[in-house]
Design a protein around this motif. Structure first.
Motif, PDB file in Angstrom:
ATOM      1  N   LEU A 146       0.820  -1.204   0.000  1.00 28.23           N
ATOM      2  CA  LEU A 146       0.000   0.000   0.000  1.00 28.23           C
ATOM      3  C   LEU A 146       0.858   1.259   0.000  1.00 28.23           C
ATOM      4  O   LEU A 146       0.505   2.259  -0.639  1.00 28.23           O
ATOM      5  CB  LEU A 146      -0.938   0.002   1.216  1.00 28.23           C
ATOM      6  N   ALA A 147       1.978   1.230   0.695  1.00 25.59           N
ATOM      7  CA  ALA A 147       2.843   2.411   0.746  1.00 25.59           C
ATOM      8  C   ALA A 147       3.289   2.838  -0.647  1.00 25.59           C
ATOM      9  O   ALA A 147       3.468   4.033  -0.911  1.00 25.59           O
ATOM     10  CB  ALA A 147       4.052   2.136   1.630  1.00 25.59           C
ATOM     11  N   ASP A 148       3.445   1.871  -1.557  1.00 25.46           N
ATOM     12  CA  ASP A 148       3.869   2.190  -2.915  1.00 25.46           C
ATOM     13  C   ASP A 148       2.738   2.800  -3.743  1.00 25.46           C
ATOM     14  O   ASP A 148       2.978   3.343  -4.820  1.00 25.46           O
ATOM     15  CB  ASP A 148       4.381   0.934  -3.619  1.00 25.46           C
ATOM     16  N   ARG A 149       1.512   2.698  -3.256  1.00 21.71           N
ATOM     17  CA  ARG A 149       0.360   3.236  -3.981  1.00 21.71           C
ATOM     18  C   ARG A 149       0.009   4.650  -3.507  1.00 21.71           C
ATOM     19  O   ARG A 149      -0.927   5.261  -4.012  1.00 21.71           O
ATOM     20  CB  ARG A 149      -0.851   2.322  -3.799  1.00 21.71           C
ATOM     21  N   ILE A 150       0.733   5.150  -2.528  1.00 25.09           N
ATOM     22  CA  ILE A 150       0.447   6.443  -1.913  1.00 25.09           C
ATOM     23  C   ILE A 150       1.436   7.482  -2.415  1.00 25.09           C
ATOM     24  O   ILE A 150       2.619   7.185  -2.626  1.00 25.09           O
ATOM     25  CB  ILE A 150       0.528   6.318  -0.369  1.00 25.09           C
TER      26      ILE A 150
ATOM     27  N   MET B 182      -5.262  -5.467   0.712  1.00 25.34           N
ATOM     28  CA  MET B 182      -6.524  -4.834   0.350  1.00 25.34           C
ATOM     29  C   MET B 182      -6.375  -4.013  -0.928  1.00 25.34           C
ATOM     30  O   MET B 182      -5.308  -3.481  -1.226  1.00 25.34           O
ATOM     31  CB  MET B 182      -7.007  -3.922   1.486  1.00 25.34           C
ATOM     32  N   GLU B 183      -7.478  -3.905  -1.671  1.00 22.24           N
ATOM     33  CA  GLU B 183      -7.502  -2.993  -2.797  1.00 22.24           C
ATOM     34  C   GLU B 183      -7.400  -1.561  -2.286  1.00 22.24           C
ATOM     35  O   GLU B 183      -7.687  -1.266  -1.119  1.00 22.24           O
ATOM     36  CB  GLU B 183      -8.781  -3.191  -3.607  1.00 22.24           C
ATOM     37  N   SER B 184      -7.026  -0.651  -3.161  1.00 27.99           N
ATOM     38  CA  SER B 184      -6.754   0.727  -2.743  1.00 27.99           C
ATOM     39  C   SER B 184      -7.987   1.404  -2.163  1.00 27.99           C
ATOM     40  O   SER B 184      -7.918   2.119  -1.162  1.00 27.99           O
ATOM     41  CB  SER B 184      -6.212   1.537  -3.916  1.00 27.99           C
TER      42      SER B 184
ATOM     43  N   GLN C 161      -8.910   5.087  -7.529  1.00 24.73           N
ATOM     44  CA  GLN C 161      -8.820   4.522  -6.181  1.00 24.73           C
ATOM     45  C   GLN C 161      -7.633   5.118  -5.427  1.00 24.73           C
ATOM     46  O   GLN C 161      -7.729   5.424  -4.230  1.00 24.73           O
ATOM     47  CB  GLN C 161      -8.698   3.004  -6.247  1.00 24.73           C
ATOM     48  N   ARG C 162      -6.531   5.286  -6.131  1.00 26.35           N
ATOM     49  CA  ARG C 162      -5.347   5.863  -5.487  1.00 26.35           C
ATOM     50  C   ARG C 162      -5.559   7.339  -5.174  1.00 26.35           C
ATOM     51  O   ARG C 162      -5.072   7.839  -4.147  1.00 26.35           O
ATOM     52  CB  ARG C 162      -4.113   5.657  -6.365  1.00 26.35           C
ATOM     53  N   ASP C 163      -6.292   8.040  -6.040  1.00 27.85           N
ATOM     54  CA  ASP C 163      -6.641   9.429  -5.739  1.00 27.85           C
ATOM     55  C   ASP C 163      -7.494   9.494  -4.473  1.00 27.85           C
ATOM     56  O   ASP C 163      -7.321  10.396  -3.642  1.00 27.85           O
ATOM     57  CB  ASP C 163      -7.409  10.050  -6.908  1.00 27.85           C
ATOM     58  N   LEU C 164      -8.427   8.557  -4.348  1.00 29.37           N
ATOM     59  CA  LEU C 164      -9.258   8.480  -3.142  1.00 29.37           C
ATOM     60  C   LEU C 164      -8.399   8.215  -1.917  1.00 29.37           C
ATOM     61  O   LEU C 164      -8.549   8.872  -0.874  1.00 29.37           O
ATOM     62  CB  LEU C 164     -10.297   7.366  -3.312  1.00 29.37           C
ATOM     63  N   LEU C 165      -7.482   7.276  -2.039  1.00 25.58           N
ATOM     64  CA  LEU C 165      -6.590   6.934  -0.933  1.00 25.58           C
ATOM     65  C   LEU C 165      -5.763   8.142  -0.513  1.00 25.58           C
ATOM     66  O   LEU C 165      -5.669   8.452   0.687  1.00 25.58           O
ATOM     67  CB  LEU C 165      -5.682   5.784  -1.370  1.00 25.58           C
TER      68      LEU C 165
END
Length: 302
Positions: free
Chosen positions: A114-118, A143-145, A199-203
């Motif tokens: 997840l850290a790589d998706r932020i 988990m999905e983003s 999803q990443r924008d939401l995260l």
């Protein structure tokens, strides 16, 4: 170890605050007030072209601190006069059922740590949230983003979903018809269907918003209680809803779908009290504007 399906029920029941995230741009953290707070939230009357009252729109909040009194005389009368209640999700007290739906959708297509998706600039705040949640750095990697975003939003959630207005109204209408306009699974599928970048924008937006909670701890609950339409309308263009794709998916598109259903209900002999998140009430994409475009008259009565 990373979060697994078998442990999700024990750790994520607070995901039931989900509608609060959908309703407005902020999740609405709020410390418990020292004394009773009397609220006067927005209540709208819907009338047909001949002036007959067809029902009411009530903008709700899905989590509140203890000690907030929001059943005003005007709202009590609407509750009494309404023939049925319309809510986003009718089974809010069925925590296990909603959690099962979340589990089924949340783990299908994780895309690495997840850290790589932020956004790298937000990773320090992500570490703060992990510390608050008392979990390891890889806890949400499975988990999905979108699912991680909703879960992280609960880490700073202090207001109580058991005090949510929707839940209370469902209890008030026990013995009368209650119509679910969307449902928990459909709400979650809105997130699950978002492209990965959205999803990443939401995260990122959820993590960014949590930085402000300590400075503006009660913003959502306070302006909802005051019935402050101007400030509530601003929230529908801030945070996660500032992103055009998320705004369309989480607010405007849903309002269009709901309006078609509400027109059918308002055309019957029954008068509904429509109680959905307050963020759905504002702007050209809000329910009142869409109903007025269909020929109804909508006026504020509180």
């Amino acid at each position: 170890m990373p979060l697994r399906k078998s442990s999700l029920k024990a750790t994520l029941n607070r995901i039931l605050a989900l509608p609060g995230l959908l309703a407005l741009a902020a999740c609405g953290s709020e410390p418990g007030p020292a004394s009773e707070v009397t609220a006067k939230p927005i209540l709208l009357e819907v009338a047909s072209d001949n002036g007959a009252v067809e029902g009411w729109l009530f903008g709700t909040i899905h989590a509140l601190p203890d000690g907030v009194s929001w059943r005003t005389p005007a709202l009590k009368k609407a509750i009494k006069d309404a023939d049925l209640l319309v809510v986003e999700v009718a089974n809010l007290d069925e925590g296990s059922e909603l959690t099962d739906i979340f589990v089924r959708l949340a783990f299908d297509e994780p895309t690495g740590p997840l850290a790589d998706r932020i956004d790298p600039a937000l990773r320090p705040q992500y570490e703060v949230l992990l510390t608050k949640a008392k979990v390891r750095s890889d806890h949400f990697d499975a988990m999905e983003s979108w699912a991680a975003a909703l879960t992280l939003a609960q880490v700073v959630q202090v207001a109580k979903t058991e005090n949510g207005v929707d839940r209370a109204l469902i209890r008030d209408f026990k013995g009368r018809d209650i119509i679910e306009i969307e449902g928990g699974e459909k709400q979650l599928r809105i997130f699950d269907a978002l492209p990965e970048q959205d999803q990443r924008d939401l995260l990122d937006a959820v993590i960014a918003e949590t930085r402000d909670y300590d400075d503006d701890m009660g913003r959502l609950a306070r302006i909802w209680s005051e019935g402050n339409a101007k400030e509530l309308a601003k929230l529908t263009r801030e945070g996660i809803l500032a992103d055009p794709e998320l705004y369309e998916a989480l607010l405007a598109g849903r309002n269009r779908a709901w309006t078609a259903q509400l027109e059918n209900l308002f055309s019957t002999d029954s008068r509904p009290l429509v109680a959905v998140g307050a963020g759905h009430m504002f702007g050209p994409d809000g329910l009142p504007a869409m109903l007025e475009a269909s020929g109804y008259t909508v006026r504020r009565v509180q």
